[in-house]
Design an enzyme around this catalytic site. Sequence first.
Site, PDB file in Angstrom:
ATOM      1  N   ASP A   1      -3.912  -6.551   5.033  1.00  0.00           N
ATOM      2  CA  ASP A   1      -5.098  -7.336   5.728  1.00  0.00           C
ATOM      3  C   ASP A   1      -5.102  -8.618   5.096  1.00  0.00           C
ATOM      4  O   ASP A   1      -5.570  -9.675   5.615  1.00  0.00           O
ATOM      5  CB  ASP A   1      -6.526  -6.706   5.565  1.00  0.00           C
ATOM      6  CG  ASP A   1      -6.560  -5.306   6.163  1.00  0.00           C
ATOM      7  OD1 ASP A   1      -6.064  -5.182   7.291  1.00  0.00           O
ATOM      8  OD2 ASP A   1      -7.073  -4.379   5.416  1.00  0.00           O
TER       9      ASP A   1
ATOM     10  N   LYS B   1       8.914 -17.086 -11.230  1.00  0.00           N
ATOM     11  CA  LYS B   1       8.138 -15.684 -11.718  1.00  0.00           C
ATOM     12  C   LYS B   1       6.845 -16.384 -12.436  1.00  0.00           C
ATOM     13  O   LYS B   1       6.917 -17.201 -13.204  1.00  0.00           O
ATOM     14  CB  LYS B   1       8.865 -14.936 -12.709  1.00  0.00           C
ATOM     15  CG  LYS B   1       8.251 -13.703 -12.839  1.00  0.00           C
ATOM     16  CD  LYS B   1       9.081 -12.825 -14.029  1.00  0.00           C
ATOM     17  CE  LYS B   1       8.357 -11.669 -14.303  1.00  0.00           C
ATOM     18  NZ  LYS B   1       9.053 -11.065 -15.673  1.00  0.00           N
TER      19      LYS B   1
ATOM     20  N   ASN C   1       0.882  -1.163   0.067  1.00  0.00           N
ATOM     21  CA  ASN C   1      -0.009   0.094   0.028  1.00  0.00           C
ATOM     22  C   ASN C   1       0.933   1.131   0.051  1.00  0.00           C
ATOM     23  O   ASN C   1       2.074   1.115   0.072  1.00  0.00           O
ATOM     24  CB  ASN C   1      -0.997  -0.181   1.087  1.00  0.00           C
ATOM     25  CG  ASN C   1      -0.273  -0.021   2.596  1.00  0.00           C
ATOM     26  OD1 ASN C   1       0.657   0.753   2.923  1.00  0.00           O
ATOM     27  ND2 ASN C   1      -0.376  -1.315   3.190  1.00  0.00           N
TER      28      ASN C   1
ATOM     29  N   LYS D   1     -13.841   0.428  15.522  1.00  0.00           N
ATOM     30  CA  LYS D   1     -12.407  -0.291  15.664  1.00  0.00           C
ATOM     31  C   LYS D   1     -12.004  -0.275  17.008  1.00  0.00           C
ATOM     32  O   LYS D   1     -11.725  -1.009  17.381  1.00  0.00           O
ATOM     33  CB  LYS D   1     -11.573   0.594  14.775  1.00  0.00           C
ATOM     34  CG  LYS D   1     -11.516  -0.291  13.295  1.00  0.00           C
ATOM     35  CD  LYS D   1     -10.625   0.371  12.352  1.00  0.00           C
ATOM     36  CE  LYS D   1     -11.142   0.194  10.849  1.00  0.00           C
ATOM     37  NZ  LYS D   1     -10.426   0.867   9.997  1.00  0.00           N
TER      38      LYS D   1
ATOM     39  N   LYS E   1     -11.759  -4.037  18.617  1.00  0.00           N
ATOM     40  CA  LYS E   1     -10.580  -4.326  18.682  1.00  0.00           C
ATOM     41  C   LYS E   1     -10.086  -3.975  20.099  1.00  0.00           C
ATOM     42  O   LYS E   1      -8.973  -4.419  20.614  1.00  0.00           O
ATOM     43  CB  LYS E   1      -9.390  -3.608  17.865  1.00  0.00           C
ATOM     44  CG  LYS E   1      -9.772  -3.842  16.436  1.00  0.00           C
ATOM     45  CD  LYS E   1      -8.515  -3.175  15.435  1.00  0.00           C
ATOM     46  CE  LYS E   1      -8.943  -3.633  13.987  1.00  0.00           C
ATOM     47  NZ  LYS E   1      -7.932  -3.521  13.172  1.00  0.00           N
TER      48      LYS E   1
ATOM     49  N   ASP F   1      -4.503  -9.839  12.723  1.00  0.00           N
ATOM     50  CA  ASP F   1      -4.803  -8.572  13.235  1.00  0.00           C
ATOM     51  C   ASP F   1      -3.850  -8.226  14.591  1.00  0.00           C
ATOM     52  O   ASP F   1      -4.029  -8.685  15.572  1.00  0.00           O
ATOM     53  CB  ASP F   1      -6.128  -8.264  13.643  1.00  0.00           C
ATOM     54  CG  ASP F   1      -6.562  -6.683  13.583  1.00  0.00           C
ATOM     55  OD1 ASP F   1      -5.558  -6.198  14.498  1.00  0.00           O
ATOM     56  OD2 ASP F   1      -7.317  -6.128  13.113  1.00  0.00           O
ATOM     57  N   ILE F   2      -2.756  -7.278  14.301  1.00  0.00           N
ATOM     58  CA  ILE F   2      -1.625  -7.360  15.227  1.00  0.00           C
ATOM     59  C   ILE F   2      -2.248  -6.573  16.381  1.00  0.00           C
ATOM     60  O   ILE F   2      -1.903  -6.998  17.502  1.00  0.00           O
ATOM     61  CB  ILE F   2      -0.377  -6.899  14.802  1.00  0.00           C
ATOM     62  CG1 ILE F   2       0.156  -7.582  13.466  1.00  0.00           C
ATOM     63  CG2 ILE F   2       0.694  -6.679  15.876  1.00  0.00           C
ATOM     64  CD1 ILE F   2       1.205  -6.806  12.629  1.00  0.00           C
ATOM     65  N   VAL F   3      -2.703  -5.420  16.032  1.00  0.00           N
ATOM     66  CA  VAL F   3      -3.132  -4.471  17.143  1.00  0.00           C
ATOM     67  C   VAL F   3      -4.063  -5.408  18.085  1.00  0.00           C
ATOM     68  O   VAL F   3      -4.384  -4.947  19.352  1.00  0.00           O
ATOM     69  CB  VAL F   3      -3.612  -3.344  16.712  1.00  0.00           C
ATOM     70  CG1 VAL F   3      -5.070  -3.412  16.135  1.00  0.00           C
ATOM     71  CG2 VAL F   3      -3.488  -1.956  17.904  1.00  0.00           C
TER      72      VAL F   3
ATOM     73  N   PHE G   1      -4.554   3.022  14.662  1.00  0.00           N
ATOM     74  CA  PHE G   1      -4.698   3.870  13.715  1.00  0.00           C
ATOM     75  C   PHE G   1      -6.137   3.541  13.038  1.00  0.00           C
ATOM     76  O   PHE G   1      -6.369   2.448  12.543  1.00  0.00           O
ATOM     77  CB  PHE G   1      -3.621   4.259  12.863  1.00  0.00           C
ATOM     78  CG  PHE G   1      -2.682   5.163  13.362  1.00  0.00           C
ATOM     79  CD1 PHE G   1      -1.964   5.012  14.611  1.00  0.00           C
ATOM     80  CD2 PHE G   1      -2.759   6.445  12.773  1.00  0.00           C
ATOM     81  CE1 PHE G   1      -1.309   6.028  15.130  1.00  0.00           C
ATOM     82  CE2 PHE G   1      -1.886   7.380  13.388  1.00  0.00           C
ATOM     83  CZ  PHE G   1      -1.290   7.243  14.657  1.00  0.00           C
TER      84      PHE G   1
HETATM   85  O1  C5P Z   1      -8.949  -3.067  10.690  1.00  0.00           O
HETATM   86  P1  C5P Z   1      -7.972  -2.053  10.048  1.00  0.00           P
HETATM   87  O2  C5P Z   1      -6.721  -2.139   9.410  1.00  0.00           O
HETATM   88  O3  C5P Z   1      -8.607  -0.724   9.643  1.00  0.00           O
HETATM   89  O4  C5P Z   1      -7.397  -1.344  11.328  1.00  0.00           O
HETATM   90  C1  C5P Z   1      -6.095  -0.574  11.432  1.00  0.00           C
HETATM   91  C2  C5P Z   1      -5.378  -0.669  12.851  1.00  0.00           C
HETATM   92  O5  C5P Z   1      -5.424  -1.955  12.809  1.00  0.00           O
HETATM   93  C3  C5P Z   1      -4.123  -0.017  12.680  1.00  0.00           C
HETATM   94  O6  C5P Z   1      -3.622   0.364  13.850  1.00  0.00           O
HETATM   95  C4  C5P Z   1      -3.147  -1.077  12.114  1.00  0.00           C
HETATM   96  O7  C5P Z   1      -1.765  -0.826  12.376  1.00  0.00           O
HETATM   97  C5  C5P Z   1      -3.830  -2.159  12.850  1.00  0.00           C
HETATM   98  N1  C5P Z   1      -3.783  -3.651  11.978  1.00  0.00           N
HETATM   99  C6  C5P Z   1      -3.035  -4.545  12.411  1.00  0.00           C
HETATM  100  N2  C5P Z   1      -3.036  -5.811  11.978  1.00  0.00           N
HETATM  101  C7  C5P Z   1      -3.649  -6.011  10.700  1.00  0.00           C
HETATM  102  C8  C5P Z   1      -4.301  -4.908  10.203  1.00  0.00           C
HETATM  103  C9  C5P Z   1      -4.208  -3.731  10.798  1.00  0.00           C
HETATM  104  O8  C5P Z   1      -2.393  -4.317  13.636  1.00  0.00           O
HETATM  105  N3  C5P Z   1      -3.468  -7.311  10.065  1.00  0.00           N
END
Ligand code: C5P
Length: 400
Positions: free
Chosen positions: A276, A286, A207, A334, A338, A303-305, A320
Amino acid sequence: MAKQIIVGVCAGISAYKSAELVRLLCKADYTVHVVMTKSAVKFIAPLTFEALTGHRVYTHLFESQHPSAMDHIELARWAQSILIAPATADFIARLRCGIADDLLSTLCLATTAPIILAPAMNQKMWSNPATQDNIQSIQQRGIRLIGPGIGDQACGDTGPGRMVEPQQILDQLSDADAADNLLTKRRVLITAGPTREPIDPVRYISNHSSGKMGYALAHAAINAGAKVTLVSGPVAISSPQTATTIQVQTAKQMHDAVMGHISCQDIYIGCAAVSDYSPAQVSTTKLKKNADTLTVILNKTQDIVRAVASSHADVFCVGFAAETNDLEHYAREKLRDKQLDMIIANQVGIADGGFSSDNNAASVLWNNGQQTFSLRSKKRLAVDIIKIIAQHYYASKHTT
Ligand code: C5P
């Protein structure tokens, strides 16, 4: 407690404003020693500063034979901060290169105290790529800037390059002092930048995240006294010198690096634009463009956060939300979903602000409140965000 500050004066027409700056600093209980470059004395007499500070003024590298003089190492140790106002283009260039051919430049090399510059120069000199490159480099080393202001210049030009007015410099210095110790002894883990999810050895999904916001947050947290761990996706920014930086590529690597370092942290700031989805299979060779269409199956990444918030309730967890529409609505969703302590919502896909820009506006949301910050530089916004995070972090400690 009075702060011990060295005011460095370089050879610029705005050196006349330095006298007022020194007067204001003394009035605000700073103990001030003034160091002038050899050409600065052509613009303003050392005697003026001696009268204002009550201390002798330093102009040469080797003058410790004077009974009241400190040598350059003693001065560098004595200083709790060094403020250079005006800082000329030439001085900034020498500072960037680590040249130590006079007292002021030597002090800057020998000190561990924070260095703050109030640049002053002709607008074309300020905009010159050489100066901008020097500014970027010294900022990455943690040197802070106040200004320059925009407006009429002594040479008749109008534009950026005016030294900020003395009262404003003092106000910003006091703000920085207050923010300086805000996160002392706290550990902060920050993620920044994009991730790259490989499809085959030459292609990936990613991205537009530049990492600028996450790196600005890392600098602001370091300046607030925190011990910072930065987990960064691929970006074109150098790592802050005093942070522990872990470079990663994929969402899975970012997840593993975060989870491996989270247990000793006080605050987690998930600023990275984590992919995501990631290709279910990575081709080892390739992919050939034989077919008219190509289907790549993607799996959702972890989802890390969310993982941090659900497994480490003691860590103050900030996420964020970058959205193109219904910003606050999605951000609040969110925050709740979360189980975050705070979320920073910012609009993407607008003319200024967002991914690669140097500027951004943001709304900071928490359970029962919010604060909005209008468009400003990401560096300034980062300082504002770190302050508000620190406030809420300490408040959360009082209620648990
Ligand atoms: O759900 P979304 O991607 O919109 O949420 C954004 C927040 O979630 C940001 O803080 C981003 O760093 C975190 N995030 C994450 N792991 C993921 C996707 C998003 O920690 N796989």
